[in-house]
Enzyme design. Structure first.
Site, PDB file in Angstrom:
ATOM      1  N   LYS A  72       0.821  -1.222   0.000  1.00 33.68           N
ATOM      2  CA  LYS A  72       0.000   0.000   0.000  1.00 33.68           C
ATOM      3  C   LYS A  72       0.855   1.273   0.000  1.00 33.68           C
ATOM      4  O   LYS A  72       0.624   2.185  -0.790  1.00 33.68           O
ATOM      5  CB  LYS A  72      -0.931  -0.036   1.216  1.00 33.68           C
ATOM      6  CG  LYS A  72      -2.014   1.024   1.202  1.00 33.68           C
ATOM      7  CD  LYS A  72      -3.078   0.757   2.238  1.00 33.68           C
ATOM      8  CE  LYS A  72      -2.588   0.811   3.666  1.00 33.68           C
ATOM      9  NZ  LYS A  72      -2.161  -0.458   4.245  1.00 33.68           N
ATOM     10  N   THR A  74       4.047   1.512  -0.811  1.00 36.95           N
ATOM     11  CA  THR A  74       4.807   1.514  -2.062  1.00 36.95           C
ATOM     12  C   THR A  74       3.960   2.076  -3.200  1.00 36.95           C
ATOM     13  O   THR A  74       4.430   2.910  -3.996  1.00 36.95           O
ATOM     14  CB  THR A  74       5.256   0.080  -2.405  1.00 36.95           C
ATOM     15  OG1 THR A  74       6.048  -0.426  -1.326  1.00 36.95           O
ATOM     16  CG2 THR A  74       6.068   0.040  -3.684  1.00 36.95           C
ATOM     17  N   ARG A  95       1.816   8.272   7.114  1.00 38.08           N
ATOM     18  CA  ARG A  95       2.012   8.104   8.558  1.00 38.08           C
ATOM     19  C   ARG A  95       3.480   7.824   8.856  1.00 38.08           C
ATOM     20  O   ARG A  95       4.211   7.345   8.001  1.00 38.08           O
ATOM     21  CB  ARG A  95       1.167   6.937   9.082  1.00 38.08           C
ATOM     22  CG  ARG A  95      -0.321   7.132   8.963  1.00 38.08           C
ATOM     23  CD  ARG A  95      -1.063   5.834   9.186  1.00 38.08           C
ATOM     24  NE  ARG A  95      -0.713   4.854   8.168  1.00 38.08           N
ATOM     25  CZ  ARG A  95      -0.689   3.548   8.363  1.00 38.08           C
ATOM     26  NH1 ARG A  95      -0.994   3.038   9.539  1.00 38.08           N
ATOM     27  NH2 ARG A  95      -0.374   2.723   7.395  1.00 38.08           N
ATOM     28  N   LYS A 106       6.485  -6.813  10.780  1.00 40.00           N
ATOM     29  CA  LYS A 106       6.085  -6.156   9.542  1.00 40.00           C
ATOM     30  C   LYS A 106       7.231  -5.402   8.863  1.00 40.00           C
ATOM     31  O   LYS A 106       7.270  -5.253   7.655  1.00 40.00           O
ATOM     32  CB  LYS A 106       4.932  -5.188   9.855  1.00 40.00           C
ATOM     33  CG  LYS A 106       4.329  -4.487   8.656  1.00 40.00           C
ATOM     34  CD  LYS A 106       3.110  -3.681   9.085  1.00 40.00           C
ATOM     35  CE  LYS A 106       2.551  -2.865   7.946  1.00 40.00           C
ATOM     36  NZ  LYS A 106       3.438  -1.737   7.573  1.00 40.00           N
ATOM     37  N   ALA A 274      -4.172   1.235  12.619  1.00 36.95           N
ATOM     38  CA  ALA A 274      -5.546   1.210  12.116  1.00 36.95           C
ATOM     39  C   ALA A 274      -6.375   0.082  12.703  1.00 36.95           C
ATOM     40  O   ALA A 274      -7.603   0.104  12.601  1.00 36.95           O
ATOM     41  CB  ALA A 274      -5.543   1.101  10.593  1.00 36.95           C
ATOM     42  N   PHE A 302      -3.769  -0.741   7.020  1.00 35.14           N
ATOM     43  CA  PHE A 302      -4.360  -2.061   6.819  1.00 35.14           C
ATOM     44  C   PHE A 302      -5.399  -2.053   5.697  1.00 35.14           C
ATOM     45  O   PHE A 302      -5.274  -1.284   4.755  1.00 35.14           O
ATOM     46  CB  PHE A 302      -4.921  -2.602   8.125  1.00 35.14           C
ATOM     47  CG  PHE A 302      -3.866  -2.891   9.161  1.00 35.14           C
ATOM     48  CD1 PHE A 302      -2.788  -3.727   8.856  1.00 35.14           C
ATOM     49  CD2 PHE A 302      -3.912  -2.331  10.418  1.00 35.14           C
ATOM     50  CE1 PHE A 302      -1.792  -3.990   9.793  1.00 35.14           C
ATOM     51  CE2 PHE A 302      -2.919  -2.590  11.359  1.00 35.14           C
ATOM     52  CZ  PHE A 302      -1.862  -3.418  11.052  1.00 35.14           C
ATOM     53  N   PHE A 383       4.049  -8.454  -9.322  1.00 32.74           N
ATOM     54  CA  PHE A 383       5.148  -9.340  -8.943  1.00 32.74           C
ATOM     55  C   PHE A 383       5.611 -10.081 -10.193  1.00 32.74           C
ATOM     56  O   PHE A 383       4.796 -10.357 -11.086  1.00 32.74           O
ATOM     57  CB  PHE A 383       4.696 -10.346  -7.880  1.00 32.74           C
ATOM     58  CG  PHE A 383       4.772  -9.828  -6.472  1.00 32.74           C
ATOM     59  CD1 PHE A 383       5.774 -10.263  -5.609  1.00 32.74           C
ATOM     60  CD2 PHE A 383       3.843  -8.908  -6.011  1.00 32.74           C
ATOM     61  CE1 PHE A 383       5.850  -9.785  -4.310  1.00 32.74           C
ATOM     62  CE2 PHE A 383       3.910  -8.422  -4.714  1.00 32.74           C
ATOM     63  CZ  PHE A 383       4.921  -8.863  -3.854  1.00 32.74           C
ATOM     64  N   TRP A 411       7.279  -0.701  -7.754  1.00 31.84           N
ATOM     65  CA  TRP A 411       8.375  -1.288  -6.975  1.00 31.84           C
ATOM     66  C   TRP A 411       9.620  -1.428  -7.851  1.00 31.84           C
ATOM     67  O   TRP A 411      10.724  -1.113  -7.423  1.00 31.84           O
ATOM     68  CB  TRP A 411       7.957  -2.663  -6.425  1.00 31.84           C
ATOM     69  CG  TRP A 411       8.968  -3.246  -5.491  1.00 31.84           C
ATOM     70  CD1 TRP A 411       9.044  -3.105  -4.139  1.00 31.84           C
ATOM     71  CD2 TRP A 411      10.090  -4.075  -5.861  1.00 31.84           C
ATOM     72  NE1 TRP A 411      10.133  -3.772  -3.633  1.00 31.84           N
ATOM     73  CE2 TRP A 411      10.793  -4.391  -4.668  1.00 31.84           C
ATOM     74  CE3 TRP A 411      10.558  -4.594  -7.064  1.00 31.84           C
ATOM     75  CZ2 TRP A 411      11.932  -5.181  -4.653  1.00 31.84           C
ATOM     76  CZ3 TRP A 411      11.709  -5.380  -7.061  1.00 31.84           C
ATOM     77  CH2 TRP A 411      12.373  -5.667  -5.864  1.00 31.84           C
TER      78      TRP A 411
END
Length: 557
Positions: A72, A74, A95, A106, A274, A302, A383, A411
């Site tokens: 998210k 990224t 954030r 994480k 969140a 999230f 990916f 990415w």
């Protein structure tokens, strides 16, 4: 071929001096407070003293998270860089990462690959000290509360009804439940207590929702810390702690300016979780970004059932914001995980599992369109293992709901890989927008809980424990019943059971505790077994983090 890690990519980037980034954003030097060469704080008076209509606001949210990852942040960063490549005046509003996840499971929260905010080491570690200031303010209030009781308890505080906890920005299960004040009369009054992680502190929520320093102080003063023997709430203002707390937070209230790898200005400020808080960056940072940029790209924590719901029903409601478009991020790998495929087998094409996991994405998309009335696009975070057949299946299923899909390759390619998504977002920002909330704050607490559970989670309903029912009655009697609701719920499922993946049906959400965050301006409903102090995993990420003789950090991700 060896891929560079996130930190290696970030460290290879030649950062521009933060004064150049400020100039790009149109920030006058008089509002800039430098923290070295690559970070700065922005004086909050900029918002009051700068004229101009706000730009477009784009929210990036996601499906329910899985071990496979969604990307998210990224996508948020890459989308902003993509908009910049289209010639748009754009700002990012994110954030700040918590040290708990950085050292836990994480990892950091500065994006990844070629779509990051930098300096990533600083952002993921102490940054400008905001979280330390929040922890100090929180714990000052706790110390003043216990001292008041020790010095005679003039307010008549019931020691068994203290609701304020100390905090530390670390995953530390040992501190969840403690006994303090031991050692004799001069060491305080013995009582059961516990710690929250700093990002779950109401002080964090207050800082993120405050409009200026005076509003911050007023919100701090309204925070309920305990109840008296005759059931009256005791506030920080009653303890005369609000002024000193505001003094500790005066610099933390100022948003932090950094940059993306491609030099797009980014405001990184505040960071409530969140799943146990409202999960959004500060209102002040968002509004400053909207004042400075024609497009502001922000995110909420999230999945859309948590972060986006709170962004829309709490932050937008309390701050008067109106989003122009929403991006729902997903990966083929994560959708296959929702369809029952274990993490080790996610690289293999599996159309049946992908189709079984698609309802999770489709439910989030439907909520954004049909519950909140907002235009949205699905961003598939690419990916190398994604196959053409899998990507086509996702696109076809989303088109059935009237929603376009954009392949996000940020990415690997940075802003260049976000151009297609950026073009769709620009189109959506000029499309029909019927933004509305999921519930009416004037309704009863139980009705609001029911609306969230049925309309957003698609549950059959909500069940309140006997204790939660009593708390609900007390909160309504004390005049707190008209506030929005902040649901504390597992992030892994629409339900309050983290094992129910996909788009579960036929379940009921159980609320076991209700409490008021009067300073933040919302009620918190704790569901399932959600906790406000996480623990470290068997192998913490901290074990891989190191620093060499030159001060170069390794192991962050």
């Amino acid at each position: 071929m060896k891929f560079l890690s996130d930190i290696e990519i970030a460290q290879a980037c030649e950062l521009r001096h933060i004064t150049e980034i400020a100039k790009t954003a149109g920030i006058d030097d008089k509002y800039l407070e430098l923290y070295g060469n690559h970070k700065a704080k922005i004086d909050y008076n900029l918002l009051r003293e700068t004229e101009g209509a706000p730009g477009k606001l784009i929210l990036v949210t996601a499906i329910n998270p899985t071990p496979a990852g969604e990307g998210k942040t990224t996508t948020t960063v890459g989308l902003a860089d993509g908009l910049k490549k289209l010639g748009k005046n754009v700002m990012v509003a994110l954030r700040e990462p918590s040290l708990g996840p950085v050292f836990g499971v994480k990892g950091g929260a500065a994006g990844g690959g070629h779509a990051q905010v930098v300096p990533m080491e600083d952002i993921n570690l102490h940054f400008t000290g905001d979280f330390h200031a929040i922890g100090a303010a929180n714990n000052l209030l706790a110390a003043m509360l216990d001292n008041h009781i020790q010095q005679g308890n003039a307010l008549g505080i019931d020691v068994k009804r203290i609701v304020w906890k100390r905090c530390v920005d670390m995953n530390d299960r040992q501190l969840r439940n403690i006994v303090n004040g031991l050692g004799g009369k001069m060491q305080g009054v013995p009582r059961e207590d516990g710690f929250d992680i700093t990002v779950a502190s109401e002080v964090m929520a207050v800082l993120c929702l405050a409009s200026d320093i005076l509003d911050l102080k007023a919100r701090l003063g309204r925070m309920v810390v305990a109840y008296t023997y005759d059931d009256q709430p005791v506030t920080a203002k009653d303890l005369k702690a609000d002024g000193a707390m505001a003094a500790l937070l005066k610099d933390a209230l100022k948003p932090n300016l950094v940059q993306t790898l491609e030099g797009t200005p980014a405001l990184v400020h505040g960071g409530p979780f969140a799943n146990i808080a409202h999960g959004c960056n500060s209102v002040m940072a968002t509004k400053i970004a909207m004042r400075l940029g024609d497009y502001t790209v922000t995110e909420a924590g999230f999945g859309a059932d948590l972060g986006a719901e709170k962004f829309l029903d709490i932050k937008c409601r309390l701050a008067g914001l109106r989003p122009d478009a929403v991006v729902v991020v997903a990966t083929v790998r994560a959708l296959k995980n929702h369809g029952g495929v274990p993490k080790a087998e996610l690289n293999n094409e599996n159309l049946a599992a992908l189709e079984a996991g698609m309802p999770n994405l489709l439910r989030h998309v439907s909520n954004i369109k049909d519950v909140y009335g907002l235009p949205c696009v699905v961003a598939i975070n690419a990916f190398p293992t994604d196959t053409a057949a899998e990507l086509k299946l996702v696109e076809d299923k989303c088109r059935e709901l009237g929603v376009n899909v954009a392949l996000s390759e940020v990415w690997a390619k940075g802003g260049e890989g976000g151009i297609a998504l950026a073009e769709e977002v620009v189109r959506l920002c000029n499309s029909e927008n019927n933004f509305r909330f999921a519930y009416d704050t004037e309704d009863s607490i139980e009705k609001k809980l029911t609306d969230i559970c049925q309309r957003v989670y698609h549950a059959d309903g909500v069940t309140l424990t006997a204790g939660a029912k009593k708390q609900m009655q007390q909160l309504e009697a004390q005049g707190f019943g008209k506030m929005p609701i902040c649901m504390a719920k597992t992030q892994y499922s629409f339900s309050d059971d983290q094992t129910l993946l996909g788009a579960p049906e036929g379940f009921t959400v159980t609320v076991r505790n209700l409490k008021v965050s009067a300073g933040a301006g919302f009620l918190v409903a704790l569901t399932g077994d959600i906790m406000t102090m996480p623990g470290l995993p068997k192998v913490p990420a901290a074990e891989k983090i190191d620093v060499d003789e030159n001060g170069k950090i390794t192991g962050l991700f």
